[in-house]
Design an enzyme around this catalytic site. Structure first.
Site, PDB file in Angstrom:
ATOM      1  N   HIS A  26      36.925  46.822  34.419  1.00 58.92           N
ATOM      2  CA  HIS A  26      36.954  46.570  35.870  1.00 58.92           C
ATOM      3  C   HIS A  26      36.731  45.096  36.209  1.00 58.92           C
ATOM      4  CE1 HIS A  26      37.272  50.827  36.680  1.00 58.92           C
ATOM      5  NE2 HIS A  26      36.224  51.058  35.926  1.00 58.92           N
ATOM      6  N   SER A  75      35.470  55.914  38.470  1.00 58.24           N
ATOM      7  CA  SER A  75      36.279  55.228  37.474  1.00 58.24           C
ATOM      8  C   SER A  75      37.361  56.162  36.924  1.00 58.24           C
ATOM      9  CB  SER A  75      35.387  54.666  36.362  1.00 58.24           C
ATOM     10  OG  SER A  75      36.127  53.813  35.520  1.00 58.24           O
TER      11      SER A  75
END
Length: 778
Positions: A192, A87
């Site tokens: 996300h 991430s």
């Protein structure tokens, strides 16, 4: 094979990074200046509730992980074969791969964290025991549209994300479907997922001003679970905000490439590892991607690229749009006087908007600067690598031989790790009244450069004027933004505290940009980011316009172009793009007055555009830094690469096979490694030598770096016994120039002079533009 992986949000811990902040204080200070708070204090004392807030967590993890990577490379000397980050830490991987510099990465992460922190009413939950496909099928079959699979961490450990209430209420659904555990996570955003679209859109605007270099090490994309494609990285990082993290598939891809658990290393905060255990679990639960399927996928991708290239090549050429001739009527005749910006010429006291750039160690010589000044052009003396007495003497000689009031400048190069050298140069420039500098190699403004600027500021009615003018040579819009902005407040406060500026000077600094002009440096000789002017100039022109609006009382600001300019066609292109002035470099190295050897000039006179190559930088080859050098007739690029290869493959000089070692000693150095190290020990600080004695890898680095220094000195002195090892910084612009002047008196370097080249280049650029415009309006 080695793989470095970086943990993301959730890995933060109080006390993280404290050793790194001490070891790398310059980068820690740079982080503080960007963030506006002390990163060390946040990581040390938190409190943990603050450190765990997204807008603080993400920058903190980026800084700590990046500094720990630098420490890892320094201690091990290893260059990984692959990089990946979970991430937010994908930005750390991009930094480690040379795609982003430290400051650019941190600016992007800080903005990303701030935007994601603004998300409300979102939630995430970890689901154990169900595979990703089963979760996606469940959501689809149940008609659930406000929950999404967000992080595919391991084959049976998936994080779902969505509307907070929906995530909380979904626990029973997942447990009934076979999940062994369902844990709601303490976050406020639906990270996300498509729910983050607003943040994605804002981030897409922000990222436009940043440049992404080519990868020096492949980075696995969170979005695709495949290596990033150069040229598409920024698009993938925008997409990453709303796309799931395909971590498990990324690991399976690496397994298919032959990576084992033993090949992996996790670089992050101290404590139990976070992402490395996921490799082992994925290996046990799923194993590598199917090798045959992966090979077919890669073959198909290659075929698509070939097909696209063929289509582009076969595409019919379009006729100019109707009305072009009429719209073009009214163009005046282009002359040398109206190329570029007349305002730039007036501001710097020039006849024409043409500058010869600084080349280190006096290659941009006293003679070049004198001829440029007499012709009404601007020349910069190459002060980098010279002593203060040598620079002072050069200034005196230049002043003695140019007309009173004629413009000239001196190179001001950044010294991140030796700021005292900047201070010494600033003292000299102020003492000698040098009022134009070319600031190069700066990633951020420094106190010494700011002090040079501050000492010339004065108020004239409602306006503030700067007598000491700065032309900053940059290759990234984010760095240009710093120079077109006011001095960072932290730097101003430091100078005030040190009594280096007065309160009045500090106040004036806040009202002006740091630079009067930016020179956009595209792919060039020496250290290069391999940038393209067509991509770099437009966003920096936009920054210039914004800066002029921000400082309406200061006066016009300017943008010039450098890198690759050796012909009228190249000069015309950047003037059409909007450049106010042009700067040449490599072509001036092959002139009668250039401060290098005749032997080097003889070699450069005959090169073509394909006779340069990228080679490891002697200063930072451990980190993959590159320079552009001459390759025709020399072994330097190949030998430099060979030394780096030996450095990566061996833990010390003694580990090199005896025959190879003797070959390098005799052919590269002309003396033994022990003799080279003895020379180094006589001039390096004792602490550095003691470290080299303890660490064979570091000793090897010092010895190999001596080759880079020797090759430069041999070239400058023209020691033809070492001709095959000459290190000559040069870009393809000189090859293009040689072709342009072939068959004329300028074919011989002995007839070349920087000022006559400049005037000829401008004259023929004007003629070329007139011809092109005439063709357009026929």
């Amino acid at each position: 094979m080695k793989v470095c992986m970086f943990p993301g949000q959730g890995a933060q811990r109080l006390g993280m990074g404290q050793d790194e902040f001490v070891r790398l204080p310059e980068l820690a200070q740079q982080a503080d200046d960007i963030l506006g708070y002390s990163i060390a204090a946040l990581c040390a004392g938190g409190p943990i509730e603050k450190l765990s807030q997204t807008e603080y967590t993400q920058p903190a993890l980026y800084v700590v992980n990046a500094l720990r990577y630098l420490r890892h490379v320094e201690e091990t000397g290893e260059t990984p074969d692959y990089l990946l980050g979970h991430s937010v830490s994908e930005y750390v991987a991009l930094f480690a791969a040379g795609v982003l510099d430290f400051a650019s990465g941190l600016n992007l992460v800080a903005k990303r964290g701030a935007l994601m922190a603004e998300a409300r009413e979102g939630g995430m939950a970890a689901v154990l025991g169900l595979e990703g496909a089963a979760i996606e099928d469940l959501l689809r079959n149940e008609g659930i549209t406000d929950i999404h699979a967000a992080n595919f961490n391991m084959p049976k450990q998936i994080v779902v994300s969505g509307r907070r209430q929906a995530v909380a209420e979904a626990e029973e659904l997942f447990l009934k479907a076979g999940a062994s555990h369902y844990k709601v996570l303490p976050v406020s955003g639906a990270f996300h997922t498509p729910i983050m679209e607003e943040a994605r859109a804002q981030f897409a605007e922000f990222i436009k001003s940043f440049m992404f270099a080519c990868q020096q090490v492949p980075v696995i994309s969170n979005v695709t679970a495949r290596p990033h494609v150069d040229g598409e990285i920024s698009a993938r990082m925008i997409e990453q905000i709303t796309a799931p993290v395909r971590w498990s598939e990324s690991l399976r891809y690496l397994m298919a490439k032959g990576v084992t658990f033993a090949d992996t290393v996790e670089i992050g905060p101290d404590g139990p590892p976070v992402v490395r255990p996921m490799f082992k679990r994925t290996e046990l639960e799923a194993g590598p991607l199917d090798a045959a399927a992966l090979a077919a996928e890669e073959e198909a991708a290659a075929a698509r690229e070939d097909t696209e290239a063929d289509h582009l090549a076969e595409a019919p050429k379009e006729n100019p749009p109707d009305g072009l001739n009429e719209a073009s009527v009214g163009f005046g005749r282009v002359t040398m006087e109206n190329l570029g910006s007349r305002a730039f010429c007036e501001a710097f006291g020039l006849r024409y908007p043409y500058v010869s750039g600084s080349m280190y160690q006096g290659i941009a010589s006293i003679g070049i600067v004198i001829r440029m000044a007499k012709a009404g052009l601007l020349g910069f003396f190459g002060a980098a690598g010279l002593s203060i007495p040598e620079i002072r003497s050069a200034i005196h000689e230049i002043r003695a031989q140019i007309p009173a009031g004629a413009a000239f400048g001196v190179n001001f190069i950044a010294h991140l790790n030796r700021p005292h050298l900047e201070d010494e140069l600033t003292d000299l420039l102020l003492e000698e009244g040098v009022d134009i500098v070319e600031a190069s190699a700066f990633m951020e403004v420094t106190p010494a450069l700011v002090r040079y600027r501050a000492k010339s500021l004065e108020r004239q009615g409602e306006k503030v004027r700067a007598k000491n003018r700065v032309i900053a040579k940059v290759s990234r819009p984010d760095v240009a933004a710093q120079f077109f902005g006011p001095v960072p407040e932290a730097v101003v406060e430091k100078l005030l505290k040190d009594r280096s500026v007065t309160a009045e000077e500090a106040d004036l600094l806040r009202q002006v940009p740091m630079a009067d002009a930016i020179c956009v440096e595209a792919d060039s000789g020496g250290h290069t980011d391999q940038g393209m002017p067509f991509a770099l100039i437009p966003p920096i022109l936009k920054l210039r316009d914004q800066a002029e609006a921000r400082f309406p009382g200061f006066g016009p600001l300017f943008v010039g172009a450098a890198g690759g300019i050796g012909t009228p066609e190249a000069a015309a292109a950047v003037f059409v793009l909007g450049a106010d002035f042009i700067v040449t470099g490599s072509i001036n190295q092959c002139t009668a007055e250039a401060g290098t050897s005749d032997a080097v000039k003889d070699m450069l006179e005959g090169i073509n555009v394909y006779d340069t190559a990228y080679a490891p930088s002697g200063e930072m080859f451990e980190f993959g830094s590159k320079i552009q050098v001459l390759k025709k007739g020399v072994f330097f690029p190949a030998r430099a690469e060979k030394l780096v290869s030996f450095y990566r493959q061996h833990e010390g000089l003694e580990a090199i096979e005896r025959k190879q070692r003797k070959q390098i000693e005799e052919r590269y150095f002309g003396r033994s490694f022990d003799e080279v190290f003895a020379e180094i020990a006589r001039v390096f600080p004792p602490a550095e030598i003691e470290r080299a004695e303890r660490m064979p890898k570091h000793r090897m680095a010092l010895v190999f770096k001596r080759y880079y220094r020797d090759t430069t000195d041999w070239a400058l002195r023209g020691e033809t016994a070492h001709k095959v090892d000459f290190q000559i910084h040069c870009g393809p612009a000189l090859g293009a120039f040689n072709q342009w002047v072939a068959g004329t008196e300028l074919q011989s370097w002995r007839n070349r002079h920087a000022d006559t080249i400049g005037l000829k280049l401008l004259e023929e650029t004007a003629d070329l533009l007139n011809g092109r415009l005439s063709a357009l309006v026929r």
